[in-house]
Write a protein that holds these residues in place. Structure first.
Motif, PDB file in Angstrom:
ATOM      1  N   GLY A 206       0.838  -1.204   0.000  1.00  0.00           N
ATOM      2  CA  GLY A 206       0.000   0.000   0.000  1.00  0.00           C
ATOM      3  C   GLY A 206       0.865   1.243   0.000  1.00  0.00           C
ATOM      4  N   ILE A 207       0.236   2.379  -0.222  1.00  0.00           N
ATOM      5  CA  ILE A 207       0.986   3.640  -0.264  1.00  0.00           C
ATOM      6  C   ILE A 207       1.096   4.191   1.154  1.00  0.00           C
ATOM      7  CG2 ILE A 207       0.959   6.032  -1.074  1.00  0.00           C
ATOM      8  CD1 ILE A 207      -0.509   5.099  -3.539  1.00  0.00           C
ATOM      9  N   VAL A 208       2.290   4.542   1.554  1.00  0.00           N
ATOM     10  CA  VAL A 208       2.489   5.227   2.831  1.00  0.00           C
ATOM     11  C   VAL A 208       3.084   6.597   2.526  1.00  0.00           C
ATOM     12  CG1 VAL A 208       2.715   3.157   4.222  1.00  0.00           C
ATOM     13  CG2 VAL A 208       4.752   4.168   3.199  1.00  0.00           C
ATOM     14  N   ARG A 209       2.718   7.550   3.361  1.00  0.00           N
ATOM     15  CA  ARG A 209       3.174   8.924   3.120  1.00  0.00           C
ATOM     16  C   ARG A 209       3.783   9.493   4.383  1.00  0.00           C
ATOM     17  NH1 ARG A 209      -1.719   9.437   0.114  1.00  0.00           N
ATOM     18  NH2 ARG A 209      -1.249   9.944  -2.052  1.00  0.00           N
ATOM     19  N   THR A 210       4.930  10.069   4.214  1.00  0.00           N
ATOM     20  CA  THR A 210       5.485  10.922   5.262  1.00  0.00           C
ATOM     21  C   THR A 210       5.254  12.358   4.806  1.00  0.00           C
ATOM     22  OG1 THR A 210       7.200   9.356   5.929  1.00  0.00           O
ATOM     23  CG2 THR A 210       7.583  11.684   6.434  1.00  0.00           C
ATOM     24  N   ARG A 211       4.717  13.164   5.695  1.00  0.00           N
ATOM     25  CA  ARG A 211       4.519  14.574   5.352  1.00  0.00           C
ATOM     26  C   ARG A 211       5.142  15.448   6.412  1.00  0.00           C
ATOM     27  NH1 ARG A 211      -1.558  15.279   2.690  1.00  0.00           N
ATOM     28  NH2 ARG A 211      -0.947  14.419   0.657  1.00  0.00           N
ATOM     29  N   VAL A 212       5.806  16.473   5.945  1.00  0.00           N
ATOM     30  CA  VAL A 212       6.486  17.403   6.855  1.00  0.00           C
ATOM     31  C   VAL A 212       6.159  18.828   6.418  1.00  0.00           C
ATOM     32  CG1 VAL A 212       8.691  18.153   7.822  1.00  0.00           C
ATOM     33  CG2 VAL A 212       8.408  15.775   7.089  1.00  0.00           C
TER      34      VAL A 212
END
Lengths: 158, 455, 229
Positions: free
Chosen positions: B361-367
């Motif tokens: 699945g798609i995982v996202r890190t956001r900063v």
């Protein structure tokens, strides 16, 4: 020929009726500045009257009294700040006066002239602090006055 | 006579049917700017999902054009779903209502549903839809705020405190929690967002590692860096194409006061929804960032320059010696705020209901990172677009914008200061010149006709 | 031809030019009032023009058929090889043309606002579309009233009264609680259907309403003329 004359007279009568109707419509619009035009109940503020409309020269003394009894005479150099006291907004007070802090005013400003006296009641600050709720004594309407106009006067009794 | 009646009845019937059909389709052509009175299909889906009473209370001056527009837009929501009620409340006219809801600025919109509340900054379709969506999701994201390094406190209601932020979080269906990493261990899994709230002293290596691990595992981090801080936040930024530079930004062309370090940001060269609806930002005592250009970032990583200074700005490398631009300083334009999204496919990231087998699945890190730690404090949160920056950052970090069309930049109000000169010009043209020309034309016509008549 | 005669009759005397000049001046005064709010928007201005149209339409329409009847020329017209519907249609076209000339003259107002500020063009376009629709509908009602009497002022009063009753029907409806009667009364009121024009939207329901009102007015005028023959 008769038809043309009739048309002319008819045209003249119509022109007069039209002019009267337009004048009436203009008067209604100018006087009422009523609905927001979308059938909503919104009423437009017309330009509200100033809380204290007189110029500074109308007064011989201006006194500020706080709720706890502290009293100060406004120096004559500050009269122009106190009068005219400009209105930001005007309400017909749909909430009880306690909401505006006018049931027990925080301060009273008394203007005395040669043959007139005005008393202004100062209530709470509005929701974002840019104005004070104010009433003229004896007038049920609630005014909102810019805080930067009242603060120098209220500072005299703080 | 009978024929006339029959024809009349048929016409009446046709008209009734036509009107009923036209009204029920709710078809319309919206020519307003950005079609702001038409609801997008995504918004319609959100609105239709409301099953119980939902109340929208918009606090605004109810006599202005904005209030009329607001009523019109809210009526569209109500038409679509009768569970949605709305009210425009003038906070000056009804101060007790304003106090009850904790309103501190005009155009605040309170959306209430099933005992929960989410605020929207304006009565616009995307803001309302986002607030409704947040309530429909029935989850309360937890924002974990770091503590123990000189950060401002959520309980502090002084000018440098964050008590207004605490209120804002509560009003927007977030839960605030403090994050004390000094006790060791990892960032709790309940933290949907970690907020590094302007630490003054450095994190320990263990704390930094914990934050980096959290971030790498699809974490969402809001970093308030500061040139006044000893903490090094670059371990949280550099893997995502951003570097916080030392020094203090001076922007004499755009400052809120005579102090050039009280920077006002007006350039937002990004389509990132964090910046939607923000006209300007006040970012005092801010440092600058270096961001990786798009063609140098690895696949899946998107770095956005959220806010940029003017070209006249620079990063002062020796602020103690005064502010003057010289060779050792970094010239502008300077990046004042940046965001990064690192999306990648990971094995086992997704587990479907009914199937125990994890799937890729798609995982996202956001900063999101800003060079100033002052802008969300109590004395500055309500300045310019600062409040909106916080709300937008949190919404983007928690991926709440995903189900809605990315909002285009909405037009601000269209002021037309009414001066005496404009009034004179308008009266001259509309009451004098044009009617005068018509009268002249009438006179000319009359004279011409008289001349044509035989004697 | 009938329409052309209406226009020539209006501009053959001071009436037409005076009307255009007076209406443009009036619109200019309304513009000044509207712009005092300090925003480059014309929804207030259009709202007042809708009301002015409600006043103007009966006065423009009162001459159309009543005048012909009083002068004895209506009978002549109806016995010519022209159908009643064509006579009524021609009269409507003539008076609508005059109204459209008035509306065109007001274009100087949004032009001025665009020069001074940055108004949203959409609501201006829909405002004008709405104004023409409202004008055609109200003029049709006025035409029907004009067909019913030889007295111009009675015709004007009757159509004004009818339009006022329709307009304020929405306000009366609000006091009736929820129900079919309230819904119908609100729908029948022109005030319910102009809001969209002010905001920049053209809703099918609003357009259908004013077109229907125009059709009803024209049909009523034709029926009344034929019944009185």
């Amino acid at each position: 020929m008769a038809g043309r004359t009739d048309t002319k007279h008819g045209g003249g009568a119509a022109a007069v009726a039209l002019a009267v109707a337009l004048a009436v419509a203009l008067a209604v619009v100018l006087a009422a500045c009523g609905s927001g035009g979308d059938g909503s109940a919104a009423t437009r503020d017309t330009v509200p009257p100033n809380v204290v409309p007189e110029r500074a020269s109308a007064w011989t003394s201006i006194t500020v009294t706080s709720a706890d009894g502290r009293r100060a005479e406004v120096p004559t150099t500050m009269f122009s700040k106190a009068s005219p006291l400009l209105t930001g907004r005007l309400f017909d007070s749909p909430e009880p006066l306690a909401s505006y802090g006018l049931d027990a005013p925080a301060a009273t400003i008394t203007y005395r002239g040669t043959n007139r006296v005005r008393t202004i009641l100062v209530g709470k600050v509005n929701f974002d602090g840019h104005g004070y709720y104010v009433q003229r004594k004896g007038d049920p309407r609630v005014f909102l006055v810019p805080a930067d106009q009242l603060e120098p006067l209220l500072d005299l009794v703080r | 006579m009978t024929r006339r009646l029959v024809v009349g009845a048929v016409i009446a019937l046709v008209l009734v049917v036509a009107n009923v059909a036209a009204a029920s389709t709710r078809a319309q052509v919206d020519l307003s700017a950005n079609r702001r009175f038409s609801l997008s299909p995504e918004t319609r889906a959100v609105v239709k999902a409301v099953r119980q009473h939902l109340k929208v209370t918009a606090f605004m001056n109810d006599t202005g054009g904005s209030a009329r527009d607001a009523r019109f837009l809210l009526a569209r929501f109500h038409e679509l779903n009768r569970h949605i009620d709305y009210e425009i409340v003038d906070p000056d006219e009804r101060p007790s209502e304003a106090r009850r809801f904790g309103i501190t600025s005009y155009a605040t919109v309170v959306v209430q549903y099933r005992g929960r509340r989410a605020d929207a900054p304006q009565v616009t379709e995307p803001d309302l839809a986002t607030a409704i969506l947040r309530l429909l999701r029935a989850r309360t994201p937890t924002v974990c705020v770091t503590t123990g390094h000189g950060e401002a406190s959520l309980d502090d209601d002084g000018p440098s405190g964050l008590s207004k932020v605490a209120t804002l979080l509560e009003q927007n269906a977030y839960r605030a929690a403090t994050l004390d990493l000094a006790r060791g261990g990892d960032v709790p899994s309940s933290c949907e967002v970690v907020w590094v709230a302007g630490p003054r002293v450095a994190f320990t290596p263990a704390e930094t590692d914990a934050l980096v691990r959290y971030e790498r595992a699809a974490g969402k981090v809001l970093v308030l860096a500061s040139p006044l801080s000893e903490a090094n936040v670059n371990p949280l930024l550099e893997p995502y194409g951003m570097t916080f530079l030392g020094g203090v930004v001076a922007d004499p062309d755009r400052s809120a006061s005579v102090d050039p370090t009280d920077v006002v940001a007006e350039d937002f060269p990004t389509a990132n929804p964090v910046m939607d609806g923000i006209p300007r930002l006040q970012l005092p005592v801010t440092g600058g960032f270096l961001t990786q250009p798009a063609d140098e970032t690895p696949s899946g990583l998107t770095v956005s320059r959220l806010a940029v200074s003017s070209a006249a700005a620079w990063i002062e490398s020796t602020p103690d010696a005064g502010f003057s631009r010289d060779a050792g300083d970094v010239p502008g334009p300077v990046v004042l705020a940046a965001a990064a999204d690192d999306s990648r496919v990971e094995a086992g990231a997704e587990r479907r209901v009914g199937s125990g087998t994890p799937r890729p699945g798609i995982v996202r890190t956001r900063v999101v990172a800003t060079g100033s730690a002052e802008w969300p404090t109590n004395q500055l949160l309500d300045r310019l677009g600062n409040r909106r920056l916080l709300v937008g950052s949190l919404a983007w970090l928690t991926q709440e914008e995903e189900l809605l069309t990315v909002a285009t930049r909405l037009p601000g109000s269209r002021p037309l200061p009414w001066t005496a000169e404009r009034q004179r010009e308008t009266l001259f043209v509309t009451v004098g010149l044009v009617p005068g020309l018509v009268v002249l034309a009438g006179v000319a016509s009359f004279v011409w006709r008289r001349r044509r008549q035989p004697a | 031809m009938i329409a052309g005669r209406e226009l020539r009759s209006a501009f053959g005397t001071a009436f037409g030019f005076g009307l255009v000049a007076g209406f443009l001046a009036f619109a200019g005064l309304l513009l000044v009032l509207a712009l005092r709010a300090g925003a480059a928007r014309l929804d207030d201005w259009f709202a007042w023009l809708f009301i002015a149209t409600g006043v103007l339409a009966p006065l423009l329409a009162m001459r159309t058929l009543a005048d012909e009847e009083r002068a004895g020329s209506l009978e002549l017209l109806l016995t010519s090889p022209v159908r009643t519907a064509e006579v009524v249609g021609g009269k409507l076209l003539g008076v609508v043309s005059l109204f459209v000339l008035l509306v065109i003259g007001t274009l100087v107002c949004p032009w001025l606002v665009a020069r001074m500020g940055n108004p949203d063009a959409g609501p201006i376009v829909t405002g004008y579309v709405g104004l023409v629709l409202v004008g055609v509908a109200f003029l049709s009602v006025g035409l029907a009233a004009s067909a019913a009497t030889a007295n111009q002022l009675v015709a004007a009063a009757a159509s004004a009264g009818l339009l006022l009753a329709l307009w304020f029907g929405a306000g009366i409806a609000d006091g009736l609680g929820d129900g079919a009667v309230r819904t119908v009364l609100r729908y029948l009121s022109p005030s319910t259907h102009v809001t969209g024009f002010l905001r920049g939207t053209l809703a099918a329901g609003d357009v259908a309403y004013f077109v229907s009102l125009a059709v009803v007015g024209v049909y009523a005028a034709v029926a009344i003329v034929e019944a009185r023959r």
